[in-house]
Write an enzyme that holds these catalytic residues in place. Sequence first.
Site, PDB file in Angstrom:
ATOM      1  N   SER A   1      -8.983   7.693  -3.975  1.00 51.46           N
ATOM      2  CA  SER A   1     -10.337   8.190  -4.220  1.00 51.46           C
ATOM      3  C   SER A   1     -10.392   9.704  -4.357  1.00 51.46           C
ATOM      4  O   SER A   1     -11.401  10.240  -4.804  1.00 51.46           O
ATOM      5  CB  SER A   1     -11.282   7.740  -3.104  1.00 51.46           C
ATOM      6  OG  SER A   1     -10.989   8.424  -1.898  1.00 51.46           O
TER       7      SER A   1
ATOM      8  N   CYS B   1      -6.479   2.655  -7.835  1.00 56.07           N
ATOM      9  CA  CYS B   1      -7.927   2.808  -7.978  1.00 56.07           C
ATOM     10  C   CYS B   1      -8.234   4.290  -7.853  1.00 56.07           C
ATOM     11  O   CYS B   1      -7.978   4.897  -6.814  1.00 56.07           O
ATOM     12  CB  CYS B   1      -8.687   2.026  -6.912  1.00 56.07           C
ATOM     13  SG  CYS B   1     -10.469   2.353  -6.992  1.00 56.07           S
TER      14      CYS B   1
ATOM     15  N   CYS C   1     -11.872  -2.682  -8.321  1.00 58.01           N
ATOM     16  CA  CYS C   1     -10.466  -2.478  -7.978  1.00 58.01           C
ATOM     17  C   CYS C   1     -10.259  -1.879  -6.588  1.00 58.01           C
ATOM     18  O   CYS C   1      -9.234  -2.135  -5.969  1.00 58.01           O
ATOM     19  CB  CYS C   1      -9.753  -1.626  -9.040  1.00 58.01           C
ATOM     20  SG  CYS C   1     -10.494  -0.046  -9.439  1.00 58.01           S
ATOM     21  N   ARG C   2     -11.196  -1.110  -6.089  1.00 57.84           N
ATOM     22  CA  ARG C   2     -10.994  -0.430  -4.809  1.00 57.84           C
ATOM     23  C   ARG C   2     -10.855  -1.438  -3.674  1.00 57.84           C
ATOM     24  O   ARG C   2     -11.731  -2.270  -3.450  1.00 57.84           O
ATOM     25  CB  ARG C   2     -12.142   0.535  -4.523  1.00 57.84           C
ATOM     26  CG  ARG C   2     -11.965   1.287  -3.222  1.00 57.84           C
ATOM     27  CD  ARG C   2     -13.054   2.336  -3.030  1.00 57.84           C
ATOM     28  NE  ARG C   2     -12.897   2.971  -1.752  1.00 57.84           N
ATOM     29  CZ  ARG C   2     -11.968   3.884  -1.458  1.00 57.84           C
ATOM     30  NH1 ARG C   2     -11.142   4.279  -2.396  1.00 57.84           N
ATOM     31  NH2 ARG C   2     -11.874   4.400  -0.257  1.00 57.84           N
ATOM     32  N   LYS C   3      -9.725  -1.364  -2.961  1.00 54.78           N
ATOM     33  CA  LYS C   3      -9.541  -2.247  -1.809  1.00 54.78           C
ATOM     34  C   LYS C   3     -10.658  -1.974  -0.807  1.00 54.78           C
ATOM     35  O   LYS C   3     -10.983  -0.821  -0.583  1.00 54.78           O
ATOM     36  CB  LYS C   3      -8.167  -1.994  -1.155  1.00 54.78           C
ATOM     37  CG  LYS C   3      -6.999  -2.347  -2.053  1.00 54.78           C
ATOM     38  CD  LYS C   3      -5.656  -2.094  -1.391  1.00 54.78           C
ATOM     39  CE  LYS C   3      -5.341  -0.619  -1.333  1.00 54.78           C
ATOM     40  NZ  LYS C   3      -4.048  -0.311  -0.733  1.00 54.78           N
TER      41      LYS C   3
ATOM     42  N   ASP D   1       0.908  16.808  -3.595  1.00 54.88           N
ATOM     43  CA  ASP D   1       2.137  17.597  -3.596  1.00 54.88           C
ATOM     44  C   ASP D   1       3.339  16.699  -3.297  1.00 54.88           C
ATOM     45  O   ASP D   1       3.500  16.232  -2.174  1.00 54.88           O
ATOM     46  CB  ASP D   1       2.033  18.692  -2.533  1.00 54.88           C
ATOM     47  CG  ASP D   1       3.253  19.591  -2.460  1.00 54.88           C
ATOM     48  OD1 ASP D   1       4.238  19.354  -3.201  1.00 54.88           O
ATOM     49  OD2 ASP D   1       3.216  20.530  -1.650  1.00 54.88           O
TER      50      ASP D   1
ATOM     51  N   ASP E   1       0.872  -1.156   0.000  1.00 56.16           N
ATOM     52  CA  ASP E   1       0.000   0.000   0.000  1.00 56.16           C
ATOM     53  C   ASP E   1       0.923   1.223   0.000  1.00 56.16           C
ATOM     54  O   ASP E   1       2.058   1.141   0.479  1.00 56.16           O
ATOM     55  CB  ASP E   1      -0.874  -0.031   1.262  1.00 56.16           C
ATOM     56  CG  ASP E   1      -1.654   1.238   1.460  1.00 56.16           C
ATOM     57  OD1 ASP E   1      -2.412   1.617   0.558  1.00 56.16           O
ATOM     58  OD2 ASP E   1      -1.484   1.858   2.523  1.00 56.16           O
ATOM     59  N   ARG E   2       0.448   2.359  -0.522  1.00 57.91           N
ATOM     60  CA  ARG E   2       1.313   3.541  -0.560  1.00 57.91           C
ATOM     61  C   ARG E   2       1.206   4.366   0.728  1.00 57.91           C
ATOM     62  O   ARG E   2       2.152   4.462   1.488  1.00 57.91           O
ATOM     63  CB  ARG E   2       0.952   4.411  -1.779  1.00 57.91           C
ATOM     64  CG  ARG E   2       1.951   5.535  -2.025  1.00 57.91           C
ATOM     65  CD  ARG E   2       1.482   6.495  -3.093  1.00 57.91           C
ATOM     66  NE  ARG E   2       0.532   7.444  -2.517  1.00 57.91           N
ATOM     67  CZ  ARG E   2       0.009   8.466  -3.176  1.00 57.91           C
ATOM     68  NH1 ARG E   2       0.302   8.676  -4.441  1.00 57.91           N
ATOM     69  NH2 ARG E   2      -0.846   9.281  -2.573  1.00 57.91           N
ATOM     70  N   ASP E   3       0.027   4.948   0.962  1.00 58.03           N
ATOM     71  CA  ASP E   3      -0.152   5.902   2.058  1.00 58.03           C
ATOM     72  C   ASP E   3      -0.303   5.187   3.397  1.00 58.03           C
ATOM     73  O   ASP E   3      -1.175   4.351   3.564  1.00 58.03           O
ATOM     74  CB  ASP E   3      -1.377   6.777   1.792  1.00 58.03           C
ATOM     75  CG  ASP E   3      -1.266   7.523   0.470  1.00 58.03           C
ATOM     76  OD1 ASP E   3      -0.179   8.046   0.179  1.00 58.03           O
ATOM     77  OD2 ASP E   3      -2.267   7.567  -0.269  1.00 58.03           O
TER      78      ASP E   3
ATOM     79  N   HIS F   1     -11.308   5.534  -8.402  1.00 61.76           N
ATOM     80  CA  HIS F   1     -12.757   5.662  -8.290  1.00 61.76           C
ATOM     81  C   HIS F   1     -13.206   6.239  -6.950  1.00 61.76           C
ATOM     82  O   HIS F   1     -12.521   6.096  -5.940  1.00 61.76           O
ATOM     83  CB  HIS F   1     -13.420   4.296  -8.490  1.00 61.76           C
ATOM     84  CG  HIS F   1     -13.116   3.696  -9.809  1.00 61.76           C
ATOM     85  ND1 HIS F   1     -12.221   2.666  -9.958  1.00 61.76           N
ATOM     86  CD2 HIS F   1     -13.560   4.009 -11.052  1.00 61.76           C
ATOM     87  CE1 HIS F   1     -12.149   2.345 -11.238  1.00 61.76           C
ATOM     88  NE2 HIS F   1     -12.943   3.143 -11.921  1.00 61.76           N
TER      89      HIS F   1
END
Length: 171
Positions: A56, A88, A98-100, A25, A11-13, A90
């Site tokens: 999102s 994702c 696709c959204r976890k 940013d 996961d990124r964030d 959406h």
Amino acid sequence: MDQAFDAVLFDRDGTLIRDVPYNGDPNRVTLMPGAREVLRDLRAHGMRTGVVSNQSGIGRGLLTDTQVAAVNARVEELLGRFGTWQICLHHPDDRCACRKPAPGLVLSACAALGVRPERTLVVGDIGADVGAAEAAGAVPVLVPTGLTRAEEVDHAPRTAPDLLAVLEMFR
């Protein structure tokens, strides 16, 4: 590194970088502790890596594709290239595949990397990351942060206190 796995998806964030809600940013990108070391070690062992991220903010009209791409580029500047980025874009109400916690991002990442889901580790910081991994047949590891809910930790089949501990789980 346990050769039972061919790839690790992150996961990124909140997992690779500090979670800045709806960040567009690149100057606000800060690595999570251990991220650089984990990626260096995984790549040194020939492990394929990818990112699976719900964004999102695009679907909500708070971010543009260009802003998300700029943040992702900054992540790669700091951590090196990933074999795949699956995003994702959406709105949560779109009910996309696709959204976890749906499996779509994980399955797409596995296909892009040429690996089977059951030989893929998915590392994230919330229950949706665990759910997506399980739905795809991959192996989840939850690395909780201060924002992770207690019930998400309780329901995770595997947890690690930080990213470096994820590596230790498979040595």
